[in-house]
Scaffold this motif. Structure first.
Motif, PDB file in Angstrom:
ATOM      1  N   GLY A 161       0.789  -1.226   0.000  1.00  0.00           N
ATOM      2  CA  GLY A 161       0.000   0.000   0.000  1.00  0.00           C
ATOM      3  C   GLY A 161       0.816   1.268   0.000  1.00  0.00           C
ATOM      4  N   ASP A 162       0.111   2.359   0.292  1.00  0.00           N
ATOM      5  CA  ASP A 162       0.693   3.700   0.200  1.00  0.00           C
ATOM      6  C   ASP A 162       1.613   4.043   1.366  1.00  0.00           C
ATOM      7  N   ASP A 163       1.736   3.134   2.338  1.00  0.00           N
ATOM      8  CA  ASP A 163       2.694   3.377   3.427  1.00  0.00           C
ATOM      9  C   ASP A 163       4.078   2.826   3.067  1.00  0.00           C
ATOM     10  N   CYS A 164       4.264   2.482   1.763  1.00  0.00           N
ATOM     11  CA  CYS A 164       5.547   1.989   1.211  1.00  0.00           C
ATOM     12  C   CYS A 164       5.899   0.591   1.693  1.00  0.00           C
ATOM     13  N   LYS A 165       4.963  -0.112   2.321  1.00  0.00           N
ATOM     14  CA  LYS A 165       5.281  -1.419   2.906  1.00  0.00           C
ATOM     15  C   LYS A 165       4.581  -2.558   2.166  1.00  0.00           C
ATOM     16  N   VAL A 166       5.213  -3.727   2.264  1.00  0.00           N
ATOM     17  CA  VAL A 166       4.597  -4.983   1.829  1.00  0.00           C
ATOM     18  C   VAL A 166       4.484  -5.845   3.075  1.00  0.00           C
ATOM     19  N   LYS A 167       3.289  -6.373   3.336  1.00  0.00           N
ATOM     20  CA  LYS A 167       3.095  -7.162   4.554  1.00  0.00           C
ATOM     21  C   LYS A 167       2.568  -8.552   4.199  1.00  0.00           C
ATOM     22  N   PHE A 168       2.954  -9.517   5.025  1.00  0.00           N
ATOM     23  CA  PHE A 168       2.540 -10.901   4.823  1.00  0.00           C
ATOM     24  C   PHE A 168       1.729 -11.332   6.035  1.00  0.00           C
ATOM     25  N   TRP A 169       0.564 -11.944   5.757  1.00  0.00           N
ATOM     26  CA  TRP A 169      -0.382 -12.278   6.819  1.00  0.00           C
ATOM     27  C   TRP A 169      -0.695 -13.758   6.824  1.00  0.00           C
ATOM     28  N   ASP A 170      -0.949 -14.278   8.021  1.00  0.00           N
ATOM     29  CA  ASP A 170      -1.556 -15.594   8.181  1.00  0.00           C
ATOM     30  C   ASP A 170      -3.011 -15.314   8.553  1.00  0.00           C
ATOM     31  N   THR A 171      -3.935 -15.662   7.669  1.00  0.00           N
ATOM     32  CA  THR A 171      -5.336 -15.237   7.849  1.00  0.00           C
ATOM     33  C   THR A 171      -6.017 -15.939   9.025  1.00  0.00           C
ATOM     34  N   ARG A 172      -5.338 -16.920   9.652  1.00  0.00           N
ATOM     35  CA  ARG A 172      -5.919 -17.548  10.841  1.00  0.00           C
ATOM     36  C   ARG A 172      -5.676 -16.701  12.084  1.00  0.00           C
ATOM     37  N   ASN A 173      -4.668 -15.810  12.013  1.00  0.00           N
ATOM     38  CA  ASN A 173      -4.359 -14.938  13.149  1.00  0.00           C
ATOM     39  C   ASN A 173      -3.890 -13.594  12.588  1.00  0.00           C
ATOM     40  N   VAL A 174      -4.820 -12.645  12.507  1.00  0.00           N
ATOM     41  CA  VAL A 174      -4.541 -11.406  11.768  1.00  0.00           C
ATOM     42  C   VAL A 174      -4.170 -10.233  12.682  1.00  0.00           C
ATOM     43  N   THR A 175      -3.818 -10.530  13.920  1.00  0.00           N
ATOM     44  CA  THR A 175      -3.477  -9.423  14.820  1.00  0.00           C
ATOM     45  C   THR A 175      -2.164  -8.751  14.422  1.00  0.00           C
ATOM     46  N   GLU A 176      -1.209  -9.535  13.933  1.00  0.00           N
ATOM     47  CA  GLU A 176       0.094  -9.004  13.524  1.00  0.00           C
ATOM     48  C   GLU A 176       0.509  -9.632  12.205  1.00  0.00           C
ATOM     49  N   PRO A 177       1.186  -8.863  11.334  1.00  0.00           N
ATOM     50  CA  PRO A 177       1.708  -9.493  10.110  1.00  0.00           C
ATOM     51  C   PRO A 177       2.825 -10.484  10.456  1.00  0.00           C
ATOM     52  N   VAL A 178       2.933 -11.531   9.652  1.00  0.00           N
ATOM     53  CA  VAL A 178       3.999 -12.514   9.843  1.00  0.00           C
ATOM     54  C   VAL A 178       5.353 -11.878   9.534  1.00  0.00           C
ATOM     55  N   LYS A 179       5.364 -11.012   8.520  1.00  0.00           N
ATOM     56  CA  LYS A 179       6.601 -10.350   8.119  1.00  0.00           C
ATOM     57  C   LYS A 179       6.254  -9.048   7.402  1.00  0.00           C
ATOM     58  N   THR A 180       7.161  -8.087   7.443  1.00  0.00           N
ATOM     59  CA  THR A 180       6.966  -6.803   6.757  1.00  0.00           C
ATOM     60  C   THR A 180       8.216  -6.459   5.961  1.00  0.00           C
ATOM     61  N   LEU A 181       8.005  -6.036   4.713  1.00  0.00           N
ATOM     62  CA  LEU A 181       9.116  -5.590   3.859  1.00  0.00           C
ATOM     63  C   LEU A 181       9.040  -4.075   3.725  1.00  0.00           C
ATOM     64  N   GLU A 182      10.161  -3.396   3.881  1.00  0.00           N
ATOM     65  CA  GLU A 182      10.180  -1.941   3.743  1.00  0.00           C
ATOM     66  C   GLU A 182      11.295  -1.534   2.788  1.00  0.00           C
ATOM     67  N   GLU A 183      11.242  -2.087   1.567  1.00  0.00           N
ATOM     68  CA  GLU A 183      12.294  -1.828   0.585  1.00  0.00           C
ATOM     69  C   GLU A 183      11.983  -0.620  -0.296  1.00  0.00           C
ATOM     70  N   HIS A 184      10.705  -0.278  -0.419  1.00  0.00           N
ATOM     71  CA  HIS A 184      10.310   0.802  -1.336  1.00  0.00           C
ATOM     72  C   HIS A 184      10.247   2.147  -0.613  1.00  0.00           C
ATOM     73  N   SER A 185      10.404   3.220  -1.387  1.00  0.00           N
ATOM     74  CA  SER A 185      10.385   4.563  -0.799  1.00  0.00           C
ATOM     75  C   SER A 185       9.146   5.357  -1.229  1.00  0.00           C
ATOM     76  N   HIS A 186       8.206   4.713  -1.912  1.00  0.00           N
ATOM     77  CA  HIS A 186       6.950   5.376  -2.288  1.00  0.00           C
ATOM     78  C   HIS A 186       5.859   4.311  -2.332  1.00  0.00           C
ATOM     79  N   TRP A 187       4.658   4.695  -2.765  1.00  0.00           N
ATOM     80  CA  TRP A 187       3.523   3.776  -2.800  1.00  0.00           C
ATOM     81  C   TRP A 187       3.891   2.460  -3.491  1.00  0.00           C
ATOM     82  N   VAL A 188       3.447   1.360  -2.914  1.00  0.00           N
ATOM     83  CA  VAL A 188       3.640   0.057  -3.563  1.00  0.00           C
ATOM     84  C   VAL A 188       2.309  -0.322  -4.222  1.00  0.00           C
ATOM     85  N   TRP A 189       2.327  -0.394  -5.547  1.00  0.00           N
ATOM     86  CA  TRP A 189       1.088  -0.592  -6.315  1.00  0.00           C
ATOM     87  C   TRP A 189       0.725  -2.059  -6.486  1.00  0.00           C
ATOM     88  N   ASN A 190       1.747  -2.918  -6.621  1.00  0.00           N
ATOM     89  CA  ASN A 190       1.473  -4.319  -6.928  1.00  0.00           C
ATOM     90  C   ASN A 190       2.363  -5.255  -6.138  1.00  0.00           C
TER      91      ASN A 190
END
Length: 243
Positions: A161-190
């Motif tokens: 999303g527009d917070d420049c992050k990519v997040k990975f979720w386990d949909t059985r427990n959605v309180t916290e992402p399993v992992k977060t990537l912060e490689e981009h410096s602007h909106w992540v479109w895809n």
């Protein structure tokens, strides 16, 4: 239309020459422009502007889901896909003008689940009852742009999303992402998983970069590694001293 921008959806048939399985490479010098055959329109703005169209990942290709404004619409394609019948639908309800930005149909659970993004929220839906099955509020600090399911590992979902992050979720427990990537410096479109090697994740951003990430730790083969079969057979053919 009437000086307004309207987004619509339709189903088209590709020319037979372009169908998968034909191995002829197109010859640039003799390229005749092929026309697509319009089979049917989907919705035609009765429910609002189209944000997303999703084919059922498995099956006979007769089911399509569209996201239009705050509506999820499930279509049955009939008679060689020349007609689309609305089989079920649901609407996102709440305060303000709720609109979907994107969605993804899960290839797991017999294709009975989809994930949608609206504003900063990611939701899961059961396509049989059209009811919500999970909700990740504030999945991103700003607008969620795209989603993708891990093709080989159930319950795992990627979002960006527009917070420049990519997040990975386990949909059985959605309180916290399993992992977060912060490689981009602007909106992540895809964000997209590689269909064969799900440790490989491709992301595209308006920072003008496309990044290929190797996420082995959350892949379906965390202890494996990628080796080509060709490489293995080559090694076996070589003499032991050359190895």
């Amino acid at each position: 239309s009437d000086s307004k921008v309207v987004t619509c959806a339709a189903v088209w048939r590709m020319p037979k020459e372009l169908e998968s399985g034909s191995h002829e490479s197109p010859d640039d010098s003799s390229s005749n422009t092929q026309t697509l055959e319009l089979l049917c329109h989907l919705d035609n703005t009765a429910h609002g502007n189209m944000a997303c169209v999703m084919w059922e990942p498995m099956g006979d290709g007769k089911k399509v889901i569209t996201l239009a404004d705050n509506n999820i619409l499930l279509w049955d394609l009939q008679e060689s896909s020349s007609k689309a019948v609305l089989s079920s639908s649901t609407a996102l309800e709440g305060k303000g003008q709720l609109k979907f930005t994107s969605g993804r149909w899960s290839p797991h659970h017999n294709c009975t689940q989809i994930a949608t993004a609206n504003d900063t929220t990611v939701r899961g839906w059961d396509t049989r009852s059209m009811r919500q099955i999970y909700c990740i509020e504030n999945a991103h600090g700003q607008l969620v742009r795209d989603l993708d399911f891990n093709p080989n590992k159930q319950y795992y979902l990627a979002s960006c999303g527009d917070d420049c992050k990519v997040k990975f979720w386990d949909t059985r427990n959605v309180t916290e992402p399993v992992k977060t990537l912060e490689e981009h410096s602007h909106w992540v479109w895809n964000v997209r998983y590689n269909h064969s090697h799900d440790q490989l994740i491709l992301t595209g951003s308006s920072d003008s970069r496309v990044i290929l990430s190797n996420m082995v730790s959350i892949s379906s083969e965390p202890f494996g590694h990628m080796v080509d079969d060709d490489e293995l057979s080559d090694q076996e053919d070589q003499h032991p001293e050359e190895k």
